[in-house]
Design an enzyme around this catalytic site. Structure first.
Site, short mmCIF file in Angstrom:
data_model
loop_
_atom_site.label_atom_id
_atom_site.label_comp_id
_atom_site.label_asym_id
_atom_site.label_seq_id
_atom_site.Cartn_x
_atom_site.Cartn_y
_atom_site.Cartn_z
N HIS A 104 35.86 -13.79 46.12
CA HIS A 104 34.46 -14.21 46.01
C HIS A 104 33.64 -13.59 47.13
CE1 HIS A 104 36.55 -17.17 48.55
NE2 HIS A 104 35.42 -17.26 49.22
N HIS A 106 30.15 -14.06 49.45
CA HIS A 106 29.15 -15.01 49.92
C HIS A 106 27.79 -14.31 49.99
CE1 HIS A 106 32.03 -18.08 51.64
NE2 HIS A 106 32.83 -17.04 51.57
#
Ligand code: 5GP
Ligand code: ZN
Length: 142
Positions: A104, A106
């Site tokens: 992932h 940010h």
């Protein structure tokens, strides 16, 4: 679509619509939702819907879809939060602070007068140390 999924992964569960999230974007391959514990309000996570532990597992073929989503979501965050800048970063492996082992990115909205500071920087002992390390990394491509 038949996506690579890991049963005990919270982000897989979110991507499959099993666990709830504050979704801001979704397409066939990628989705984005607000981080539950934001560094700043509007802090968003962009994930591939399929499970890959970290950057080292993400197939390069997904790169375009991921960057397209990061740009679109980043622009939308800037507009919605009136932020003046945006940090995009990624933790890979536990020593780098990765806690959720589903790759992932940010996206963190920034303001010119916010109090966030980047990590401290240091100097190399001398130019040779720097050049030797570059050479050591470069030879992995040979
Ligand atoms: P990492 O340290 O692995 O790069 O970051 C994981 C991030 O996921 C953290 O910022 C954390 O707040 C966020 N997070 C962990 N669990 C959940 C969840 O169930 N929902 C949402 N929206 N964010 C989560
Ligand atoms: Zn997963």
């Amino acid at each position: 679509m038949n996506l690579n999924r890991k049963d005990d992964c919270i982000f897989c569960s979110i991507a499959q619509g099993i666990s709830p999230c504050a979704e801001v974007y979704s397409d066939d391959l990628v989705m984005a939702f607000l981080d539950i514990a934001p560094v700043q309000k509007g802090h968003t996570l962009v994930i591939p819907k399929a499970h890959y532990n970290d950057i080292f597992e993400v197939p390069p073929e997904l790169g375009a879809a991921l960057i397209r989503a990061q740009k679109a979501v980043g622009s939308a965050i800037l507009e919605a939060t009136k932020a003046e800048g945006l940090n995009i970063y990624m933790n890979n492996l536990a020593a780098a602070g990765q806690v959720v082992f589903h790759a992932h990115w940010h996206l963190i909205p920034r303001f010119s007068h916010d109090t966030l500071r980047l990590w401290p920087q240091h100097a190399y002992s001398n130019a040779d140390e720097m050049l030797e390390l570059a050479s050591n990394i470069r030879k992995r491509f040979a």
